[in-house]
Design an enzyme around this catalytic site. Structure first.
Site, PDB file in Angstrom:
ATOM      1  N   ARG A  82      27.170 104.079  88.831  1.00  0.00           N
ATOM      2  CA  ARG A  82      27.647 103.391  90.196  1.00  0.00           C
ATOM      3  C   ARG A  82      28.514 102.208  90.163  1.00  0.00           C
ATOM      4  O   ARG A  82      29.251 101.705  90.676  1.00  0.00           O
ATOM      5  CB  ARG A  82      26.529 103.140  91.018  1.00  0.00           C
ATOM      6  CG  ARG A  82      25.658 103.231  91.237  1.00  0.00           C
ATOM      7  CD  ARG A  82      24.387 102.814  91.734  1.00  0.00           C
ATOM      8  NE  ARG A  82      23.626 102.787  91.093  1.00  0.00           N
ATOM      9  CZ  ARG A  82      22.751 101.489  91.627  1.00  0.00           C
ATOM     10  NH1 ARG A  82      21.170 101.522  92.018  1.00  0.00           N
ATOM     11  NH2 ARG A  82      22.465 100.103  90.093  1.00  0.00           N
ATOM     12  N   HIS A 114      19.360  96.081  83.620  1.00  0.00           N
ATOM     13  CA  HIS A 114      19.208  96.168  84.392  1.00  0.00           C
ATOM     14  C   HIS A 114      17.572  96.866  83.795  1.00  0.00           C
ATOM     15  O   HIS A 114      18.072  97.091  82.275  1.00  0.00           O
ATOM     16  CB  HIS A 114      19.440  97.858  84.375  1.00  0.00           C
ATOM     17  CG  HIS A 114      19.355  99.056  85.906  1.00  0.00           C
ATOM     18  ND1 HIS A 114      18.513  99.469  85.422  1.00  0.00           N
ATOM     19  CD2 HIS A 114      20.004  98.933  87.146  1.00  0.00           C
ATOM     20  CE1 HIS A 114      17.962 100.040  86.606  1.00  0.00           C
ATOM     21  NE2 HIS A 114      19.279  99.448  87.735  1.00  0.00           N
ATOM     22  N   ASP A 165      26.382  96.224  91.408  1.00  0.00           N
ATOM     23  CA  ASP A 165      25.598  95.134  92.014  1.00  0.00           C
ATOM     24  C   ASP A 165      26.922  93.792  91.312  1.00  0.00           C
ATOM     25  O   ASP A 165      27.687  93.333  92.215  1.00  0.00           O
ATOM     26  CB  ASP A 165      24.767  93.535  91.984  1.00  0.00           C
ATOM     27  CG  ASP A 165      23.360  94.744  92.556  1.00  0.00           C
ATOM     28  OD1 ASP A 165      23.550  95.165  94.139  1.00  0.00           O
ATOM     29  OD2 ASP A 165      22.135  94.244  92.465  1.00  0.00           O
ATOM     30  N   SER A 170      12.655  98.561  95.679  1.00  0.00           N
ATOM     31  CA  SER A 170      12.447  98.723  97.100  1.00  0.00           C
ATOM     32  C   SER A 170      11.995 100.319  97.281  1.00  0.00           C
ATOM     33  O   SER A 170      10.853 100.783  98.285  1.00  0.00           O
ATOM     34  CB  SER A 170      13.727  99.055  97.886  1.00  0.00           C
ATOM     35  OG  SER A 170      14.630  99.396  96.947  1.00  0.00           O
ATOM     36  N   HIS A 228      16.674  92.027  92.717  1.00  0.00           N
ATOM     37  CA  HIS A 228      16.822  93.279  93.098  1.00  0.00           C
ATOM     38  C   HIS A 228      18.026  92.937  94.147  1.00  0.00           C
ATOM     39  O   HIS A 228      19.584  93.236  93.458  1.00  0.00           O
ATOM     40  CB  HIS A 228      15.558  93.692  93.758  1.00  0.00           C
ATOM     41  CG  HIS A 228      15.743  95.190  93.935  1.00  0.00           C
ATOM     42  ND1 HIS A 228      16.884  96.126  93.583  1.00  0.00           N
ATOM     43  CD2 HIS A 228      14.741  96.386  94.906  1.00  0.00           C
ATOM     44  CE1 HIS A 228      16.012  97.096  93.276  1.00  0.00           C
ATOM     45  NE2 HIS A 228      15.662  97.617  95.573  1.00  0.00           N
TER      46      HIS A 228
END
Ligand code: COA
Length: 440
Positions: free
Chosen positions: A327, A318, A373, A241, A271
């Protein structure tokens, strides 16, 4: 002029001579070599982009302007009585590198408030989408539709100098960001709430207003929204992105076209779409377990079944990180504090124990640890936002904050059109053959 814009102008004036000097005096100094593995392997690890806004260390995770995520959450000002900082403060930090004061945060908040009204035609475009459209397609189209408002495009046609491109780009960015909570929540209302739109409350901050317009009045959902937008905002420049936004903007396409493009990149399952994949997968486990908490052995079996079916474990692995994503850890910390008894959290918690050793044993993934995620959807689900197709829109609103900041700086430092060189497979084979001859 807003405090933010004034500060930004000052920072740009300080930074430009550094870039100009590097280009003038050191343009032939070699930074990196490219291997065949990198060429054919998605350019992993290839150092070919520049940003000062964030940096991703494989073992430490992301830093925004030199601050780790825990530091960002500690240092940025927070609304009274809230646990999570203002998104407005994050944008100030990303753009200037400075931790803002309360007054500076309120300056950004006021600027967003002045610019948040969405033109009627955007609602009409959203309304005109056929049923079963994915929210990310609608989101991307709504942003593209706003392109006619671009201040940069008008100024460019009028012939402003290159050194000033950043200024109308900044105005476009502020105008777009201010409208994203309204666009996102209207898409949500249209798809899942019979089009019943909740009017925005100008007394609230960016994320608080978003939570209000989502119609989730539960305690802490505003803080969840603040946390969500902040952790998703930037992850240095090479991810799909961020790179897409930068690439498209390098053609001098305006912010609307560039952000819409980056939203399309985010909508891929490897993604940003992985968060909905995680929820779908968790639902499948729950169904199989009849909504009871599985034992670790049952969970291990389910993970192996997924891998043996040739699928990836969504939310794990990742391209750059080689440890648990900070995160993920921030969301885990929040959940341990507020959502400890949630059934889905217990699933996520068991997976955190069982998946990494299995992925290690499986032997393919370079990083067996969870990424952002693996956790974000579970929190939304807890607060009643169960339409998991929508989760990537939440990611996209956050990501737009980081990418607009990057595009403003691309323009400020007058980076040129991006245009790397491609070669053919024949050429690679020739290079390899010549290299072997030399080695021999
Ligand atoms: C994120 C991701 C796309 C990174 O891809 P990458 O950089 O190519 O990752 P790796 O180099 O570790 O991949 C090497 C192999 O391990 C596999 N692998 C990586 N993550 C895996 C996972 N979570 N489950 C099973 N296999 C995995 C890859 O598919 C690849 O297999 P292949 O050689 O048969 O193609 C990948 O880890 C993935 O698909 N994860 C699940 C989706 C996800 O969570 N995406 C969100 C990212 S923030």
């Amino acid at each position: 002029m807003s405090i933010l814009k004034e500060r930004l102008r000052q920072k740009i004036n300080e930074c430009r001579p550094r870039t100009e000097r590097l280009m003038r005096e050191y343009r032939d100094v070699k930074v990196a070599d490219v291997t065949v593995g990198q060429l054919l392997g998605g350019m992993r690890g290839l150092k070919c982009l520049v940003t000062d806004i964030s940096y991703l260390d494989p073992l430490e995770g992301i830093r925004y302007r030199g601050y780790t995520l825990p530091e960002v959450f500690k240092k940025l000002p927070k609304p009274k009585g809230k646990e999570m900082p203002y998104v407005e403060g994050l944008f100030f930090l990303l753009l200037t590198g400075d931790i803002p004061t309360e007054a500076e945060v309120h300056d950004v908040l006021d600027e967003f408030n002045k610019r948040r009204i969405l033109p009627r035609y955007v609602y009409e475009v959203i309304d005109s989408f056929p049923c079963c459209s994915h929210p990310m397609s609608i989101f991307s189209a709504a942003i593209t539709t706003l392109q006619r408002e671009s201040f940069f495009s008008k100024k460019y046609e009028a012939g402003i100098p290159k050194s000033e491109y950043w200024d109308p780009t900044f105005e476009d960015a502020m105008n777009l960001l201010a409208k994203l909570p309204e666009i996102g929540t209207y898409i949500y209302a249209k798809l899942y709430r019979d089009g019943k739109r909740i009017q925005s409350n100008p007394g609230l901050d960016f994320a608080g207003n978003f939570a209000h317009m989502m119609g989730v009045e539960e305690p802490y959902y505003d803080d969840v929204s603040r946390m969500n937008f902040i952790i998703h905002s930037d992850h240095e420049s090479g991810n799909v992105s961020a790179h897409t936004g930068h690439l498209v903007a390098s053609s001098l396409a305006d912010i609307y076209l560039s952000i819409s493009a980056m939203i399309n990149g985010l909508a891929g399952p490897l993604h940003g779409l992985a968060n909905q994949g995680v929820l779908r997968w968790l639902q499948a486990i729950m169904e199989k377990m009849d909504n009871r908490i599985p034992s670790e052995d049952e969970m291990k079996q389910f993970v192996w079944d997924t891998l043996n079916a040739g699928q990836v474990i969504p939310g794990y692995g990742h391209a750059v990180l080689r440890k648990t994503d900070p995160r993920y850890l921030l969301q885990r910390e929040f959940s341990l504090k507020h959502l400890q008894d949630d059934l889905l959290f217990k699933y996520v918690d068991i997976l955190y124990k069982v998946v990494p050793p299995i992925l290690k044993e499986h032997g393919k993934a370079k990083n067996p640890w969870p990424n952002v995620d693996a956790h974000s959807g579970m929190i939304q689900w807890h607060y009643g936002v169960t339409e998991y197709d929508f989760y990537t829109v939440l990611f996209g609103i956050g990501r737009a904050i980081g990418i607009t900041a990057n595009i403003i700086w691309d323009r400020a430092l007058m980076y040129p059109l991006e245009r790397p060189k491609s070669i053919t497979t024949d050429m690679i084979e020739e290079i390899v053959a010549n290299a072997s001859k030399t080695d021999g």
